[in-house]
Design a protein around this motif. Sequence first.
Motif, PDB file in Angstrom:
ATOM      1  N   UNK A   1       0.832  -1.203   0.000  1.00 43.95           N
ATOM      2  CA  UNK A   1       0.000   0.000   0.000  1.00 43.95           C
ATOM      3  C   UNK A   1       0.873   1.261   0.000  1.00 43.95           C
ATOM      4  N   UNK A   2       1.929   1.234   0.818  1.00 41.73           N
ATOM      5  CA  UNK A   2       2.812   2.408   0.892  1.00 41.73           C
ATOM      6  C   UNK A   2       3.442   2.732  -0.457  1.00 41.73           C
ATOM      7  N   UNK A   3       3.622   1.699  -1.283  1.00 42.74           N
ATOM      8  CA  UNK A   3       4.213   1.925  -2.610  1.00 42.74           C
ATOM      9  C   UNK A   3       3.128   2.269  -3.638  1.00 42.74           C
ATOM     10  N   UNK A   4       1.883   2.285  -3.193  1.00 45.07           N
ATOM     11  CA  UNK A   4       0.794   2.673  -4.085  1.00 45.07           C
ATOM     12  C   UNK A   4       0.463   1.631  -5.147  1.00 45.07           C
ATOM     13  N   UNK A   5       0.723   0.358  -4.852  1.00 45.30           N
ATOM     14  CA  UNK A   5       0.460  -0.703  -5.826  1.00 45.30           C
ATOM     15  C   UNK A   5      -0.740  -1.541  -5.364  1.00 45.30           C
ATOM     16  N   UNK A   6      -1.481  -2.103  -6.316  1.00 47.46           N
ATOM     17  CA  UNK A   6      -2.642  -2.932  -5.998  1.00 47.46           C
ATOM     18  C   UNK A   6      -2.170  -4.257  -5.378  1.00 47.46           C
ATOM     19  N   UNK A   7      -2.828  -4.680  -4.285  1.00 45.58           N
ATOM     20  CA  UNK A   7      -2.447  -5.925  -3.630  1.00 45.58           C
ATOM     21  C   UNK A   7      -3.607  -6.919  -3.599  1.00 45.58           C
ATOM     22  N   UNK A   8      -3.342  -8.104  -4.117  1.00 45.19           N
ATOM     23  CA  UNK A   8      -4.338  -9.179  -4.101  1.00 45.19           C
ATOM     24  C   UNK A   8      -3.826 -10.345  -3.271  1.00 45.19           C
ATOM     25  N   UNK A   9      -4.713 -10.982  -2.517  1.00 47.18           N
ATOM     26  CA  UNK A   9      -4.311 -12.175  -1.789  1.00 47.18           C
ATOM     27  C   UNK A   9      -5.287 -13.323  -2.060  1.00 47.18           C
ATOM     28  N   UNK A  10      -4.710 -14.480  -2.385  1.00 41.80           N
ATOM     29  CA  UNK A  10      -5.500 -15.688  -2.544  1.00 41.80           C
ATOM     30  C   UNK A  10      -5.695 -16.254  -1.130  1.00 41.80           C
ATOM     31  N   UNK A  11      -6.905 -16.055  -0.594  1.00 40.88           N
ATOM     32  CA  UNK A  11      -7.164 -16.453   0.802  1.00 40.88           C
ATOM     33  C   UNK A  11      -8.025 -17.708   0.864  1.00 40.88           C
ATOM     34  N   UNK A  12      -8.003 -18.475  -0.235  1.00 45.39           N
ATOM     35  CA  UNK A  12      -8.847 -19.660  -0.351  1.00 45.39           C
ATOM     36  C   UNK A  12      -8.679 -20.614   0.833  1.00 45.39           C
ATOM     37  N   UNK A  13      -7.426 -20.783   1.300  1.00 47.51           N
ATOM     38  CA  UNK A  13      -7.207 -21.703   2.418  1.00 47.51           C
ATOM     39  C   UNK A  13      -7.363 -21.029   3.767  1.00 47.51           C
ATOM     40  N   UNK A  14      -7.276 -19.707   3.805  1.00 50.76           N
ATOM     41  CA  UNK A  14      -7.249 -19.011   5.098  1.00 50.76           C
ATOM     42  C   UNK A  14      -8.651 -18.674   5.611  1.00 50.76           C
ATOM     43  N   UNK A  15      -9.551 -18.317   4.686  1.00 46.60           N
ATOM     44  CA  UNK A  15     -10.886 -17.869   5.103  1.00 46.60           C
ATOM     45  C   UNK A  15     -11.591 -18.984   5.871  1.00 46.60           C
ATOM     46  N   UNK A  16     -12.106 -18.618   7.032  1.00 48.05           N
ATOM     47  CA  UNK A  16     -12.800 -19.592   7.860  1.00 48.05           C
ATOM     48  C   UNK A  16     -11.883 -20.308   8.838  1.00 48.05           C
ATOM     49  N   UNK A  17     -10.572 -20.238   8.585  1.00 47.40           N
ATOM     50  CA  UNK A  17      -9.648 -20.918   9.488  1.00 47.40           C
ATOM     51  C   UNK A  17      -8.896 -19.931  10.357  1.00 47.40           C
ATOM     52  N   UNK A  18      -8.672 -18.728   9.844  1.00 42.47           N
ATOM     53  CA  UNK A  18      -8.053 -17.680  10.659  1.00 42.47           C
ATOM     54  C   UNK A  18      -8.907 -16.415  10.543  1.00 42.47           C
TER      55      UNK A  18
END
Lengths: 281, 383
Positions: free
Chosen positions: B165-182
Motif C-alpha cells: 500500500x505504501x508503494x501505491x500498488x494494488x495488492x491481491x491475496x488468494x485467501x482460499x485456504x485461510x478464510x474460515x480458518x483464521x
Amino acid sequence: MWDYTDKVKDHFFNPRNTGKIEDCDGIGEVGSLACGDALTFTFKLDENKEKIVDARFQTFGCASAIASSSALTEIVKGMTIEEAEAVTNQDIADFLGGLPEQKMHCSVMGREALEAAISNYRGEGDGTKPAADVDTDIVCVCFGVTGHEIERAIRENNLKTIEDVTNFTKAGGGCGGCHEDIQAILDRINGGESAERTKKKPLTNIQRMKLVQEVIENEIRPQLKNDGGDIELIDVEGPKVTVAMRGACSGCNAAQFTLRDVVETKLREYVSDDIIVEEEK
Amino acid sequence: MEVYLDNNATTRVAPEVLEAMMPFFKSEYGNPSSMHRIGGRVKKYIDKARERVAALLNADPSEITFTSCGTESDNTAIRGAVEAAPDKRHVITTRVEHPAVLGMCRYLHKYNYRVTELSVDKEGMLDLDELRNAITGDTAIVSIMWANNETGVIFPIDEIAQIVKEKGVVFHTDAVQAVGKVPIDLKKTPVDMLSISGHKLHTPKGTGVLYRRKGVKIAPLIIGGHQEEGRRAGTENVPYIVGLGRACDLAAEHMEDENTRVRSLRDRLENTLLNTCPDTRRNGNAERRLPNTSNISFEYIEGESILLMMDNIGIAASSGSACTSGSLEPSHVMRAMGVPFTAAHGSIRFSLSRYNTEEEIDYTAAQMPPIIERLRELSPFVK
C-alpha cells in the motif's frame, strides 16, 4: 486417481519376490532418489548356470513402479539368460494388463534393471545401467537419460512425440531444456517430417517489413474485421511493430488484449519470436 | 472406517448449507434480475448472502462479487488489474502460489510482462525485504497468498499489505485456504482484493468470491450483462450463492472450534507420526500455520505408494510427490522450500476439518506406522 488394472493393484499390495539376493549372479541398480524411483534387481542362476531360479527386487517409487518390478521378477524366473535378454518393457506392461501412458517409464525402468543385471553377470558393466549405455551422452540432465535409452524407447515402442518419450523414459519431464534434442532424435528415427517447420530463418529488415505487412493483411485484419474492428501498420523498427487500432477496436477496453493475444501472437508465429507490438495512441 | 483428511482439496458439504440451498432448486427458481416478484424475492436472498460473506471478512457488501470458483477470482483479480493499468508491465507473486495465480502470471509473462516470483526459505516463509526491493513504478499488481495450501504456512498479510500500500500498488491475496480458518478483518488489513473458494468452506463445488475494495479499478474477466454491477456478467448461480452465504455464517461460528479442537487434533496426529515413524520431518513453519494442516515427509519412500496404501484402509490425504500429479517432479512448493528429494517425494499432506473426530485421528495415527514400515522394507534406500 490413476486407473490401475487389478493386476497392477495386486502386485502393488502383494508384491512377489521382494528383497535382495546376497550371493546373486547378477545385480542391476537403476534410478535414483532424486528421480523419484529406483530399482535394485538381483537374480540367481541354477547350478549349471542355465536358468534363472530366483529373482528379487527392492523398489523406491509409486505403485506402478513397485508392480512393474514385481512383474519383472515373475516374468524372468525360469528363463535362460538369452530368453531374459529378449524381455521388453512392453512385456512387463502386458503382464500387468497395461499401464497408464504416463507411467510407462516404470516398465522401462524394469527392463533397464534387468539388462543392467545381465551386463553385470557377464562382467560388462558396473550394474548401474545396461552396458550399451555406459559412456553414451546424457540428453536429459534432470533425469539422467542417455540418447541411447531414448532412441531405444522410440524404436521399441514406436513413439512419435516428445510427450511419448517423456512418458516412457522421463526424459524432458523436468526443465524442458532437452526438448529440441529429443525432437531431433525423434526426427532422425521417424524420418524427420516435422523437423524444419519450427525453424525460422533470420530475416533482413526489408524481408521482415514485407512479411509483417503480409501477415497483418492476410491473417490479422480479417479476424479483427469480423468483430467490426480494423488495424493499420504504422512502423516496423527491428523487432518493434507499431500499429493503430481502428473501428470498433479503437478505444475498446479489450484492445490491449487484442494487441497481445491476436496481433503479437500471430506475428510471432509467422515472422519471428522477438516481435513486440505497440499501439500508436 | 472412512477418514477424510484432504480438506485443503475440498470439503464435505455442510447439511445446513445444503438445506439453505434446497428451495432454490425447487420453488424459488426466479431470475434475480427480473422485475416480477418471483425474481425479486430471489434477489433478496442474494443480497443476504452478500451481507453474510462481507460480515465474515468485515467488509462492505458492495465489495463482494460472486464468481464460479477460486480460480476465477484469482484470474479476475490479476488479469483485471493489469488490464486496468495498461502502461504497467510488471507483476509480483511468490514461488509457492496456487496454480490459479502462478498460471495466470506465467501466462502474462508470455505477453511480455515481467514477473517476479518471490522465494521462500526452508520453512516456507517470505523475505519481506525481497518484496520491498521488487516493487517498482512499473508494478501493476502484487499477488501473495494468505496461507499455503500444501504446508498451511501463513504469510504476514497485515505487514505485506501495508508495504504494498505504501508503494501505491494494488495488492491481491488468494485467501482460499485461510478464510474460515483464521480471523480476517479487512477494515484493519489493507488488502485491495481477496479470493475465496466456496467448496473449501463446506459448500458444493462451483462458487467463489472476489472481494474488491471500493475504488480499486479492475477490468472484468467475463463480459456481458449487468450482473454483479458489471463486474462479473452471467446469471447468478443462485442456490450456490445462497449456500455460500450460509457457509460463511457457519465458518464464523466454528472459527473457535477450528483453532482449538481441530488444532489439537492436528497436533496430536502430527506429533504421534513424528514420534512413532523414524526418518520423518515436518514441512513448513510450525508456528505460523493454519490450524488444520500438517505436511509430513516420510523419507526414502514415495508419496503415491503411501496414499494408495492409506486409501486401501479408508484414509484420504494427498501428496506433493511427483507421481500423484502426473508430473515427474515433486511439488513446486516443496522444491521452492528446498526440501531434499529424499523427503519431497514422500511428502504427505493431512488437512482436517471440523467434521474430524478424535477416533478418526487415533485410527490414522495407529494405521500409518505399519504402512510406512512396509514400504520401507521394499525400498532399496533403507538399510
